[in-house]
Structures are given as structure tokens and as C-alpha cells.
Design a protein around this motif. Structure first.
Motif, PDB file in Angstrom:
ATOM      1  N   THR A  42       0.810  -1.218   0.000  1.00 29.34           N
ATOM      2  CA  THR A  42       0.000   0.000   0.000  1.00 29.34           C
ATOM      3  C   THR A  42       0.839   1.261   0.000  1.00 29.34           C
ATOM      4  O   THR A  42       0.306   2.352  -0.196  1.00 29.34           O
ATOM      5  CB  THR A  42      -0.921   0.017   1.241  1.00 29.34           C
ATOM      6  N   ASP A  43       2.140   1.132   0.275  1.00 33.64           N
ATOM      7  CA  ASP A  43       2.993   2.320   0.255  1.00 33.64           C
ATOM      8  C   ASP A  43       3.035   2.945  -1.121  1.00 33.64           C
ATOM      9  O   ASP A  43       3.172   4.156  -1.272  1.00 33.64           O
ATOM     10  CB  ASP A  43       4.413   1.966   0.718  1.00 33.64           C
ATOM     11  N   THR A  44       2.941   2.079  -2.140  1.00 33.36           N
ATOM     12  CA  THR A  44       3.014   2.580  -3.519  1.00 33.36           C
ATOM     13  C   THR A  44       1.633   2.878  -4.088  1.00 33.36           C
ATOM     14  O   THR A  44       1.513   3.257  -5.239  1.00 33.36           O
ATOM     15  CB  THR A  44       3.719   1.532  -4.405  1.00 33.36           C
ATOM     16  N   ALA A  46      -2.003   4.769  -4.740  1.00 34.90           N
ATOM     17  CA  ALA A  46      -2.325   6.171  -4.976  1.00 34.90           C
ATOM     18  C   ALA A  46      -2.895   6.795  -3.711  1.00 34.90           C
ATOM     19  O   ALA A  46      -3.582   6.146  -2.930  1.00 34.90           O
ATOM     20  CB  ALA A  46      -3.335   6.284  -6.124  1.00 34.90           C
ATOM     21  N   GLU A  47      -2.602   8.069  -3.503  1.00 40.57           N
ATOM     22  CA  GLU A  47      -3.121   8.768  -2.332  1.00 40.57           C
ATOM     23  C   GLU A  47      -4.628   8.978  -2.470  1.00 40.57           C
ATOM     24  O   GLU A  47      -5.134   9.234  -3.558  1.00 40.57           O
ATOM     25  CB  GLU A  47      -2.421  10.116  -2.179  1.00 40.57           C
ATOM     26  N   LYS A  48      -5.310   8.893  -1.343  1.00 38.95           N
ATOM     27  CA  LYS A  48      -6.747   9.092  -1.312  1.00 38.95           C
ATOM     28  C   LYS A  48      -7.013  10.484  -0.733  1.00 38.95           C
ATOM     29  O   LYS A  48      -7.268  10.655   0.447  1.00 38.95           O
ATOM     30  CB  LYS A  48      -7.423   8.010  -0.462  1.00 38.95           C
ATOM     31  N   MET A  49      -6.933  11.497  -1.596  1.00 31.47           N
ATOM     32  CA  MET A  49      -7.127  12.887  -1.185  1.00 31.47           C
ATOM     33  C   MET A  49      -8.548  13.325  -1.538  1.00 31.47           C
ATOM     34  O   MET A  49      -8.982  13.217  -2.687  1.00 31.47           O
ATOM     35  CB  MET A  49      -6.119  13.801  -1.869  1.00 31.47           C
ATOM     36  N   ASP A 146      -6.428  13.776   3.617  1.00 28.08           N
ATOM     37  CA  ASP A 146      -5.795  12.533   3.166  1.00 28.08           C
ATOM     38  C   ASP A 146      -6.473  11.361   3.861  1.00 28.08           C
ATOM     39  O   ASP A 146      -6.369  11.178   5.068  1.00 28.08           O
ATOM     40  CB  ASP A 146      -4.307  12.557   3.491  1.00 28.08           C
ATOM     41  N   ARG A 147      -7.191  10.525   3.091  1.00 19.30           N
ATOM     42  CA  ARG A 147      -7.893   9.369   3.633  1.00 19.30           C
ATOM     43  C   ARG A 147      -7.180   8.064   3.316  1.00 19.30           C
ATOM     44  O   ARG A 147      -7.773   6.990   3.393  1.00 19.30           O
ATOM     45  CB  ARG A 147      -9.311   9.319   3.045  1.00 19.30           C
ATOM     46  N   SER A 148      -5.890   8.160   2.984  1.00 18.65           N
ATOM     47  CA  SER A 148      -5.147   6.958   2.579  1.00 18.65           C
ATOM     48  C   SER A 148      -5.058   5.939   3.708  1.00 18.65           C
ATOM     49  O   SER A 148      -5.289   4.741   3.514  1.00 18.65           O
ATOM     50  CB  SER A 148      -3.745   7.345   2.108  1.00 18.65           C
ATOM     51  N   TYR A 151      -8.272   4.271   4.382  1.00 17.97           N
ATOM     52  CA  TYR A 151      -8.565   3.325   3.309  1.00 17.97           C
ATOM     53  C   TYR A 151      -7.801   2.012   3.525  1.00 17.97           C
ATOM     54  O   TYR A 151      -8.350   0.914   3.408  1.00 17.97           O
ATOM     55  CB  TYR A 151      -8.194   3.953   1.968  1.00 17.97           C
TER      56      TYR A 151
END
Length: 293
Positions: A42-44, A46-49, A146-148, A151
């Protein structure tokens, strides 16, 4: 012999105990490696903005602005979620315009409220278009979140619950209390999936809240005269009607008194009787002679 047998049994117990502990440790290590692998994967990701915007601005006409906003949203793939227009009357007055009409003068303010969802990549373009429609922008704000991590948390917990349900189903039966646990885990799994779907929607579509208003507006219109006094007949016509009504009342009074003729006759007879006896009584009174001093 018995002593040797006891030693052999003890050694077997120690051996199997060690093996079970090693298996448990291996399982824990495997689970830890799985979580680490998931986190690293999950580090790679996409950001959940997510983006939310608010604007308050003044316009020339609220209704026309609402139509322009709807057209702009439709072109950019957005959708109006909520909309309302309200007017508040500040002052109103009615002045006489003609014999049967009045001119109503009303001062009022109009406010508009709109909530819309628009593709995140078009949010800046949409706010720029709004700024061109506005006469004056009172305030404007943009909030990014940021909801990463949320998620990822939902995703990992959902996978853990799915694995737990699979293991419970292997040993559970219809009468087993684990069935309720499995159902609870399944419901929680669904909740996590729905939460992630909601985050995906929030990332894809930004929410913007718009409050717009126009200056005090004065509107005039001709309305019917609601003053009943103005609809009364002219003076001479009312005078003639009143004389006619007076004659009618007088006739009604005479007719009413005619019903009481017996009372009047009785009163008249009683008057003459009383008068007669009064005179007769006075005639019998002797007036003493007056002497000379």
C-alpha cells in the motif's frame, strides 16, 4: 519397566509440545509477514485525497445564477445534490393608485443555496467560473483531507475478517455459536468495503457548497384595493338610502306600537280615573275663613 515407559511418555509430550509451539510461532510470523507485505504494497498505492470547497458571493440575480451554475456543472460532469431559494421581505407598503386599485411596494432580499458534486480535476475550473459570475466574493475556502490510512485500515481489516470467516466456516455448524460470530464478521466486512467505496467516491468527486445572494430588491405591482370603505356609494346616494331606511324604520315602529293598543287604552282610562278622583278629593277640602287682625 514402568519407569522406562513413563520416561518415554514424558519425552513424547515434550517433543509434541515443542512442535506445537513452533507451529504457533510460525503462524504468528506468517501473519506478521502478511500484514507487512500488505502495508508495503500500500505504500506505492495512490493517495486518497478528498476535497471540499465552500463559497459565499453576491450576484445580480439569484435565479439566473442558479441556471448558469446548473449549466456549468452539467458541462463539467457535475451534479446538483441540493438546491433552494428563499426570499425575506424587509418592508412593504400599499399606496392608493386608483379608486379600486393600490400600488404595492415591497423591499426584499433573495438568497440561494446549492450543494453540488463535481469531478475533482474540474474543481478549480468550476470555482474560477463562479468567480466570474459573482459581483463580489465574500469568502472562499478549500479543504483537503488525506484518507489513505483510513482506506488501508479498512482494507486490511476487511481481509482479516474474510479470513476469519473462512476458518470459522470450516468448523462451524448450524447449532454452533460461531455462526453468530461469522455473521457479525461478515457484516463488519461489508461495512469496511462500503466505507472504502465511499472514500473512492469522495476522491473522485469533490463536494462544493455555494451560498449566493443579491442586493435588496424593490418590486412594485398593482393590486386590488382591499379597503372596504373605498367601495361605499357616494354621499347623495347614501343619503337617499338612509332616508328610505328611516321611513322603513318609522313604519316598523308604528306597526310595533299598534300591537300595544290595549296597553295604551288601559293607561288612558287609568289616567282619567285617577284625575277624576283627585279633583273630587280637592273639592271636598274646606278652606277656613281668614279673620281680620
Amino acid at each position: 519397566m514402568k519407569r522406562h515407559f513413563a520416561l518415554v511418555a514424558l519425552a513424547a509430550m515434550i517433543f509434541f509440545g515443542c512442535n506445537s509451539e513452533k507451529k504457533a510461532e510460525m503462524a504468528d510470523y506468517a501473519a506478521a509477514d502478511t500484514v507487512s507485505a500488505d502495508l508495503s504494497s500500500t505504500d506505492t498505492a495512490a493517495e486518497k485525497m478528498t476535497k471540499t470547497a465552500d463559497m459565499r458571493f453576491r450576484v445580480k440575480d439569484v435565479q439566473q445564477t442558479k441556471q448558469k451554475l446548473s449549466e456549468t456543472l452539467k458541462k463539467q460532469g457535475g451534479l446538483v445534490m441540493e438546491f433552494s431559494i428563499s426570499s425575506a421581505v424587509k418592508d412593504t407598503e400599499k399606496v392608493k393608485f386608483s379608486a379600486d386599485s393600490l400600488q404595492e411596494i415591497t423591499s426584499y432580499t433573495t438568497d440561494g443555496y446549492l450543494t453540488a458534486r463535481i469531478p475533482a480535476e474540474h474543481l478549480d475550473e468550476f470555482t474560477n467560473a463562479i468567480a466570474k459570475m459573482a459581483v463580489f466574493v465574500d469568502n472562499q475556502s478549500l479543504k483537503m483531507e488525506d484518507r489513505s490510512l483510513a482506506y488501508v485500515e479498512n482494507k486490511l481489516k476487511a481481509e482479516n475478517r474474510q479470513q476469519a470467516v473462512t476458518q470459522i466456516n470450516k468448523v462451524a455448524s448450524k447449532k454452533s455459536p460461531n455462526v453468530q460470530s461469522a455473521l457479525s464478521l461478515k457484516d463488519d466486512y461489508v461495512d469496511r468495503k462500503i466505507q472504502n467505496l465511499a472514500i473512492d467516491q469522495q476522491v473522485k468527486y469533490s463536494t462544493i457548497t455555494l451560498n449566493f445572494y443579491q442586493d435588496n430588491t424593490v418590486k412594485t405591482m398593482i393590486v386590488a384595493n382591499d379597503n372596504i370603505f373605498d367601495y361605499k356609494p357616494s354621499f347623495f346616494r347614501r343619503l337617499g338610502l338612509n332616508l328610505t331606511d328611516g321611513w322603513s324604520y318609522f313604519k316598523e315602529l308604528v306597526l310595533f306600537l299598534s300591537k300595544l293598543w290595549m296597553f295604551f287604552l288601559t293607561a288612558l282610562i287609568a289616567f282619567f280615573i285617577i284625575r277624576y278622583y283627585t279633583k273630587k278629593k280637592h273639592a271636598k277640602v274646606i278652606i277656613p275663613p281668614t279673620g281680620n287682625r
